[in-house]
Design a protein around this motif. Structure first.
Motif, short mmCIF file in Angstrom:
data_model
loop_
_atom_site.label_atom_id
_atom_site.label_comp_id
_atom_site.label_asym_id
_atom_site.label_seq_id
_atom_site.Cartn_x
_atom_site.Cartn_y
_atom_site.Cartn_z
N ALA A 1 -53.88 31.34 111.81
CA ALA A 1 -53.65 32.44 111.21
C ALA A 1 -54.15 33.27 112.41
O ALA A 1 -54.21 33.41 113.56
CB ALA A 1 -54.93 32.41 109.63
N GLY A 2 -54.07 34.03 111.70
CA GLY A 2 -53.88 35.25 112.75
C GLY A 2 -52.38 35.67 114.10
O GLY A 2 -52.76 36.36 114.41
N TYR A 3 -51.36 34.87 113.83
CA TYR A 3 -50.37 34.62 115.13
C TYR A 3 -48.86 34.95 113.76
O TYR A 3 -48.68 34.18 112.85
CB TYR A 3 -50.63 33.10 115.93
N ARG A 4 -48.23 34.94 115.27
CA ARG A 4 -46.74 34.66 114.22
C ARG A 4 -46.48 33.01 114.43
O ARG A 4 -46.92 32.69 115.78
CB ARG A 4 -45.56 35.74 115.71
N HIS A 5 -45.70 32.68 113.63
CA HIS A 5 -45.29 31.69 113.90
C HIS A 5 -43.97 31.63 114.13
O HIS A 5 -42.80 31.86 113.24
CB HIS A 5 -45.87 30.57 112.62
N SER B 1 -37.43 19.70 118.43
CA SER B 1 -38.07 21.16 117.69
C SER B 1 -39.16 21.77 118.29
O SER B 1 -39.74 21.20 119.67
CB SER B 1 -38.96 20.36 116.27
N VAL B 2 -39.45 23.15 118.28
CA VAL B 2 -39.91 23.48 118.79
C VAL B 2 -41.03 24.56 117.06
O VAL B 2 -40.54 25.06 116.46
CB VAL B 2 -39.41 24.86 119.81
N THR B 3 -42.02 24.36 117.99
CA THR B 3 -43.79 24.36 117.04
C THR B 3 -44.66 25.42 118.06
O THR B 3 -44.84 25.21 118.85
CB THR B 3 -44.46 23.84 116.57
N ALA B 4 -44.51 27.02 117.73
CA ALA B 4 -45.14 27.17 118.17
C ALA B 4 -45.97 28.78 117.62
O ALA B 4 -45.72 29.21 116.33
CB ALA B 4 -44.22 28.87 119.17
N PHE B 5 -47.06 29.53 118.01
CA PHE B 5 -47.87 30.08 117.20
C PHE B 5 -48.01 30.71 118.82
O PHE B 5 -48.42 30.32 119.70
CB PHE B 5 -48.79 29.82 116.30
N SER B 6 -48.09 32.48 117.78
CA SER B 6 -47.83 33.26 119.52
C SER B 6 -48.34 34.94 118.39
O SER B 6 -48.17 35.26 117.87
CB SER B 6 -47.21 33.37 120.18
N ARG B 7 -49.02 35.65 119.94
CA ARG B 7 -49.15 37.35 119.55
C ARG B 7 -48.88 38.05 120.82
O ARG B 7 -49.07 36.99 121.82
CB ARG B 7 -50.73 37.48 118.66
N PRO B 8 -48.91 38.80 120.97
CA PRO B 8 -48.84 40.11 122.42
C PRO B 8 -50.05 39.85 122.68
O PRO B 8 -51.53 40.02 121.98
CB PRO B 8 -48.74 40.95 121.81
N ALA B 9 -49.85 39.42 123.88
CA ALA B 9 -51.52 39.89 125.23
C ALA B 9 -51.73 40.89 125.70
O ALA B 9 -52.07 41.60 126.66
CB ALA B 9 -51.28 38.97 126.24
#
Length: 169
Positions: free
Chosen positions: A19-23, A123-131
Motif C-alpha cells: 500500500a502507499g504506492y501506485r501499482h 507481464s510487468v508488475t510494479a509499485f512506485s511513488r515519486p522520489a
C-alpha cells in the motif's frame, strides 16, 4: 549492504503489492510455447530492454540478485539493482529495485510465463511513488510514461521472439 530507497524489497514476487504506492499490472500475449525460451533469454539478458531503445549499463550480462544496472531513456538515467530472478520451466524474469538517484522509489518486475495451455505471456508488475520534486510535479505524465514503457517492452519482446523464430531451424 545495498541502500534501496524503499523497504518492501522483493514485493513484486507476490500479491498484494504494498500500500502507499501506485501499482502497475500489464500483461500481453507473446506467442505459443515455442517462444518461451527465447522470451526468457531476452528478458534475463536485458535484450528486451535494449530493444526498446533504452540505454542499459550493467556490470553483468545476465540478471541476478545484486546486479546493478542503469536504465537510460531520453534525459533520464536511473540506477537500479536486481532483487530477485526466476529461471524456471514455465516462468522466467526478474525484479529490480530503485537505488538513491532514481526519480522514483519502488520495484518493477518483468516476467514471462507459460500457462497450462502452452501460451506464453509477458507481464510487468510494479509499485512506485515519486522520489523527487520533478517526479511529483510530473504526476500523471510519469504514470503514463511507466505504462507506455511496459507496453513498449511487450512489443519489443514480441518482435525479438518473432525474429528469432525466422532464423531457427
Amino acid at each position: 549492504m545495498t541502500a534501496f530507497t524503499y523497504a518492501e524489497v522483493g514485493a513484486t514476487l507476490h500479491e498484494p503489492l504494498p500500500a502507499g504506492y501506485r501499482h502497475l499490472h500489464y500483461r500481453t500475449y507473446v506467442g505459443g510455447e515455442d517462444v518461451f525460451d527465447r522470451a526468457a533469454e531476452a528478458i534475463l539478458t536485458f535484450g528486451m530492454h535494449r530493444r526498446t531503445g533504452a540505454r542499459i549499463r550493467t556490470e553483468a550480462g545476465r540478471a541476478a540478485p545484486g546486479v546493478r544496472l542503469t536504465v537510460g531513456a531520453g534525459p533520464l538515467s536511473v540506477p537500479c539493482e536486481v532483487v530477485w530472478t526466476a529461471d524456471e520451466k514455465d516462468r522466467a524474469g526478474f525484479g529490480y529495485g530503485t537505488l538513491p538517484g532514481h526519480q522514483a522509489t519502488g520495484e518493477e518486475a518483468f516476467t514471462v510465463e507459460r500457462d497450462a495451455r502452452g501460451r506464453v505471456w509477458f507481464s510487468v508488475t510494479a509499485f512506485s511513488r515519486p522520489a523527487t520534486r520533478l517526479m511529483r510535479l510530473g504526476g500523471p505524465a510519469a504514470v503514463v510514461a511507466q505504462h507506455l514503457y511496459a507496453r513498449l517492452c511487450g512489443r519489443a519482446l514480441k518482435k525479438l521472439c518473432a525474429e528469432s523464430r525466422t532464423v531457427d531451424p
